[in-house]
Motif scaffolding. Structure first.
Motif, mmCIF file in Angstrom:
data_model
loop_
_atom_site.group_PDB
_atom_site.id
_atom_site.type_symbol
_atom_site.label_atom_id
_atom_site.label_comp_id
_atom_site.label_asym_id
_atom_site.label_seq_id
_atom_site.Cartn_x
_atom_site.Cartn_y
_atom_site.Cartn_z
ATOM 1 N N LEU A 106 0.801 -1.220 0.000
ATOM 2 C CA LEU A 106 0.000 0.000 0.000
ATOM 3 C C LEU A 106 0.835 1.272 0.000
ATOM 4 O O LEU A 106 0.376 2.336 -0.420
ATOM 5 C CB LEU A 106 -0.983 -0.010 1.170
ATOM 6 N N HIS A 107 2.102 1.184 0.468
ATOM 7 C CA HIS A 107 2.930 2.392 0.445
ATOM 8 C C HIS A 107 3.338 2.751 -0.988
ATOM 9 O O HIS A 107 3.666 3.915 -1.256
ATOM 10 C CB HIS A 107 4.150 2.257 1.352
ATOM 11 N N LEU A 108 3.309 1.785 -1.904
ATOM 12 C CA LEU A 108 3.542 2.090 -3.316
ATOM 13 C C LEU A 108 2.270 2.654 -3.955
ATOM 14 O O LEU A 108 2.337 3.577 -4.770
ATOM 15 C CB LEU A 108 4.000 0.835 -4.064
ATOM 16 N N GLU A 109 1.116 2.105 -3.595
ATOM 17 C CA GLU A 109 -0.159 2.636 -4.082
ATOM 18 C C GLU A 109 -0.312 4.102 -3.683
ATOM 19 O O GLU A 109 -0.804 4.922 -4.458
ATOM 20 C CB GLU A 109 -1.323 1.848 -3.486
ATOM 21 N N GLN A 110 0.100 4.416 -2.458
ATOM 22 C CA GLN A 110 -0.136 5.741 -1.911
ATOM 23 C C GLN A 110 0.611 6.825 -2.676
ATOM 24 O O GLN A 110 0.180 7.979 -2.708
ATOM 25 C CB GLN A 110 0.252 5.769 -0.433
ATOM 26 N N LEU A 111 1.721 6.468 -3.318
ATOM 27 C CA LEU A 111 2.469 7.457 -4.100
ATOM 28 C C LEU A 111 1.601 8.053 -5.201
ATOM 29 O O LEU A 111 1.716 9.240 -5.520
ATOM 30 C CB LEU A 111 3.711 6.792 -4.720
ATOM 31 N N ALA A 120 1.866 18.956 1.745
ATOM 32 C CA ALA A 120 2.300 18.522 3.077
ATOM 33 C C ALA A 120 1.592 17.237 3.482
ATOM 34 O O ALA A 120 2.197 16.321 4.049
ATOM 35 C CB ALA A 120 2.038 19.627 4.095
ATOM 36 N N ASP A 121 0.306 17.157 3.181
ATOM 37 C CA ASP A 121 -0.458 15.958 3.526
ATOM 38 C C ASP A 121 0.015 14.754 2.715
ATOM 39 O O ASP A 121 0.085 13.636 3.235
ATOM 40 C CB ASP A 121 -1.951 16.180 3.272
ATOM 41 N N ARG A 122 0.319 14.999 1.458
ATOM 42 C CA ARG A 122 0.767 13.887 0.617
ATOM 43 C C ARG A 122 2.051 13.266 1.169
ATOM 44 O O ARG A 122 2.185 12.047 1.251
ATOM 45 C CB ARG A 122 0.991 14.364 -0.822
ATOM 46 N N TYR A 123 2.999 14.108 1.548
ATOM 47 C CA TYR A 123 4.256 13.588 2.100
ATOM 48 C C TYR A 123 4.007 12.882 3.433
ATOM 49 O O TYR A 123 4.576 11.822 3.712
ATOM 50 C CB TYR A 123 5.273 14.721 2.278
ATOM 51 N N ALA A 124 3.148 13.456 4.255
ATOM 52 C CA ALA A 124 2.870 12.853 5.562
ATOM 53 C C ALA A 124 2.232 11.476 5.405
ATOM 54 O O ALA A 124 2.618 10.517 6.083
ATOM 55 C CB ALA A 124 1.959 13.770 6.373
ATOM 56 N N VAL A 125 1.254 11.367 4.498
ATOM 57 C CA VAL A 125 0.563 10.091 4.287
ATOM 58 C C VAL A 125 1.512 9.065 3.683
ATOM 59 O O VAL A 125 1.489 7.880 4.053
ATOM 60 C CB VAL A 125 -0.675 10.298 3.395
ATOM 61 N N ALA A 126 2.362 9.512 2.760
ATOM 62 C CA ALA A 126 3.303 8.582 2.130
ATOM 63 C C ALA A 126 4.282 8.006 3.143
ATOM 64 O O ALA A 126 4.536 6.798 3.173
ATOM 65 C CB ALA A 126 4.056 9.289 1.000
ATOM 66 N N TYR A 219 -9.321 3.205 -9.766
ATOM 67 C CA TYR A 219 -8.381 3.827 -8.841
ATOM 68 C C TYR A 219 -7.346 4.637 -9.606
ATOM 69 O O TYR A 219 -7.157 4.470 -10.814
ATOM 70 C CB TYR A 219 -7.710 2.760 -7.979
ATOM 71 N N ASN A 220 -6.641 5.494 -8.887
ATOM 72 C CA ASN A 220 -5.758 6.463 -9.548
ATOM 73 C C ASN A 220 -4.580 5.832 -10.268
ATOM 74 O O ASN A 220 -3.984 6.453 -11.147
ATOM 75 C CB ASN A 220 -5.241 7.485 -8.530
ATOM 76 N N TRP A 221 -4.201 4.618 -9.905
ATOM 77 C CA TRP A 221 -3.072 3.977 -10.576
ATOM 78 C C TRP A 221 -3.494 3.226 -11.830
ATOM 79 O O TRP A 221 -2.671 2.649 -12.523
ATOM 80 C CB TRP A 221 -2.343 3.047 -9.607
ATOM 81 N N PHE A 222 -4.801 3.234 -12.148
ATOM 82 C CA PHE A 222 -5.294 2.623 -13.377
ATOM 83 C C PHE A 222 -5.427 3.664 -14.489
ATOM 84 O O PHE A 222 -5.445 4.868 -14.235
ATOM 85 C CB PHE A 222 -6.643 1.954 -13.132
ATOM 86 N N ASP A 223 -5.583 3.175 -15.720
ATOM 87 C CA ASP A 223 -5.702 4.048 -16.889
ATOM 88 C C ASP A 223 -6.972 3.703 -17.677
ATOM 89 O O ASP A 223 -6.915 3.055 -18.725
ATOM 90 C CB ASP A 223 -4.466 3.900 -17.782
ATOM 91 N N PRO A 224 -8.139 4.128 -17.189
ATOM 92 C CA PRO A 224 -9.358 3.910 -17.962
ATOM 93 C C PRO A 224 -9.466 4.846 -19.167
ATOM 94 O O PRO A 224 -10.266 4.603 -20.070
ATOM 95 C CB PRO A 224 -10.462 4.199 -16.946
ATOM 96 N N LEU A 225 -8.668 5.909 -19.183
ATOM 97 C CA LEU A 225 -8.790 6.921 -20.240
ATOM 98 C C LEU A 225 -8.372 6.367 -21.599
ATOM 99 O O LEU A 225 -9.071 6.548 -22.606
ATOM 100 C CB LEU A 225 -7.957 8.154 -19.873
ATOM 101 N N SER A 226 -7.234 5.671 -21.635
ATOM 102 C CA SER A 226 -6.799 5.062 -22.898
ATOM 103 C C SER A 226 -7.814 4.031 -23.368
ATOM 104 O O SER A 226 -8.073 3.890 -24.570
ATOM 105 C CB SER A 226 -5.423 4.406 -22.729
ATOM 106 N N LEU A 227 -8.398 3.310 -22.432
ATOM 107 C CA LEU A 227 -9.391 2.301 -22.779
ATOM 108 C C LEU A 227 -10.634 2.938 -23.388
ATOM 109 O O LEU A 227 -11.169 2.452 -24.403
ATOM 110 C CB LEU A 227 -9.756 1.501 -21.528
#
Length: 454
Positions: A106-111, A120-126, A219-227
């Motif tokens: 999940l720490h890779l997903e969170q990136l 600031a929140d993004r770095y803290a959550v990561a 989810y944000n790591w997917f690419d539905p746009l190209s599809l």
């Protein structure tokens, strides 16, 4: 039933996901683990978010916050997922045998997921996500991951945490007794369609249409746009092609709408495809009804970006494609892309390559002979990936549970030793008479400081 046999381990499985008729990946995995382990132990499945329903072979409970404590006290073995140790840190202090299910990095997903947050929140959550994983890996007696490639990744993190040490190495130089592979699995019985979920049910999708299925959340790591862009071009030549997004609203109320879902809807709307060639299912399909939707599809699809998360992911939705004998079209770069090529289960395409996606989908959808052969190959592979087979390492451990060798020996990393020393000194100070005498002064100082800030 499991409880009928004496002297078997009492196993508590804790998930931070919703258990019920509608379940996402973590809850499904916890459910199937409970079902398989009920053959070798007395099992309770606990959700800290919400739990409904019953099962004849194991207990299901909702246990938020301190309500989890009596269940943990009951257990000989506790299996956790995700943020459980972070939200219930007292679990780490128990002497109970602990299994960490780290199939999801999940720490890779969170990136990627955290890109929408303020900086600031993004770095803290990561950073916090890294510590969520460290909490589990420093304490666990046994760990599960989803693939051999993922296992190599986790071994590196274990080495950095000093969990690879003389005690664990001497116990087992392969370290399988500390970290083994137990991927997401497939039901042992084939799917049965009791009614149509898509064909002739969803307005705009007919019985003879060609259906491309997106089998899960956006989810944000997917690419539905190209599809979606590929479907636009395919629809110009084939007016019977339909793209169906199976799950939009996540069953876990703590999971917010993703930015990528919003962008996918926006693109489909701008291209005038909504409810014509592109369809969004606004609810989450009940787990026991998913076969009705899967068996209406012609091909399953998964498209994603070339992230580091992709390299170590294990796309759980593709397991349902295998279960339903669906040929698969997927972006290259993950474990499943290798399987698709190795067994000729469909086609793989480069990331964000709309031309390649159009070509692959048309080849899979409209070559009936190749389609039938691929379905047979998908079915053959599915038979090797049932839950009863993928969870064998966990079954073996829970049949004979034991503490990790370095926990028995008292090995602790320098990082944890420093933290332990600091906590010990703080505890000593806080119990001293001088600390108690000066407590009112400290309280007054904090109050005045707060008033000044206002």
């Amino acid at each position: 039933m499991a409880a009928d046999l004496p002297k078997r381990s009492k196993i508590l499985i804790v998930t931070p996901d919703t258990i019920g008729t509608r379940m996402a990946g973590p809850a499904i995995r916890a459910w199937e683990i409970a079902r398989v382990l009920s053959d070798v132990g007395q099992v309770r499945l606990a959700s800290t978010i919400g739990a409904t329903g019953t099962h004849p072979d194991f207990d299901i409970v909702f246990a938020a916050h301190d309500a989890l404590r009596p269940h943990a006290a009951w257990a000989d073995v506790i299996i956790t997922q995700g943020h459980i140790l972070r939200s219930h840190p007292w679990l780490k202090d128990l002497d109970t045998i602990l299994v960490a299910d780290i199939y999801d990095p999940l720490h890779l997903e969170q990136l990627e997921q955290g890109k929408d947050l303020p900086e600031a929140d993004r770095y803290a959550v990561a950073v916090d996500s890294v510590e969520v994983m460290n909490d589990q890996m420093e304490r666990a007696d046994f760990m599960l991951c989803a693939s051999e490639k993922q296992r190599d990744f986790w071994l590196g993190q274990l080495a950095g945490l000093a969990r690879i040490n003389p005690a664990t190495y001497d116990q087992d130089p392969t370290l399988r007794s500390l970290l083994d592979v137990a991927p997401f699995g497939i039901a042992g019985t084939p799917p049965v369609q009791t009614s149509h979920g898509i064909r002739g049910v969803v307005d705009g999708i007919g019985m003879d249409d060609k259906i491309i299925l997106w089998g899960g959340g956006i989810y944000n790591w997917f690419d539905p746009l190209s599809l979606i862009e590929a479907v636009v071009r395919i629809a110009e030549r084939h007016d019977n092609v339909r793209l169906f997004f199976l799950g939009v609203k996540h069953p876990n109320p703590d999971v917010p709408q993703m930015e990528m879902e919003r962008r996918a809807r926006e693109l489909a709307t701008d291209l005038n495809l909504i409810n014509r060639s592109v369809f969004f299912n606004e609810t989450w399909v009940p787990y026991e009804q998913r076969a009705n939707f899967l068996l209406d599809a012609d091909v399953g699809v998964s498209t994603h970006f070339p992230h580091i998360e992709t390299q170590f992911s294990f796309r759980t939705r593709l397991l349902d494609y295998l279960w339903a004998s669906l040929p698969i079209v997927s972006t290259d770069g993950d474990i499943f892309a290798d399987l698709i090529r190795q067994y000729d289960l469909g086609a793989t395409v480069p990331a964000e390559d709309v031309d390649a996606l159009v070509e692959a989908l048309e080849a899979v959808l409209f070559d009936e002979t190749a389609l039938a052969k691929r379905r047979e190959r998908v079915q053959a592979l599915a038979e090797t990936m049932t839950w009863s087979k993928t969870l064998l390492p966990l079954v073996a451990f829970c049949t004979n549970p034991r503490k990790a060798a370095d926990r028995e020996y008292g090995v602790i990393s320098q990082r944890n030793q420093i933290l332990a020393d600091v906590r010990k000194r703080l505890a000593g100070v806080e119990t001293s008479s001088s600390w108690r005498v000066t407590a009112p002064l400290r309280w007054a100082g904090r109050t005045i400081a707060g008033l000044r800030k206002r």
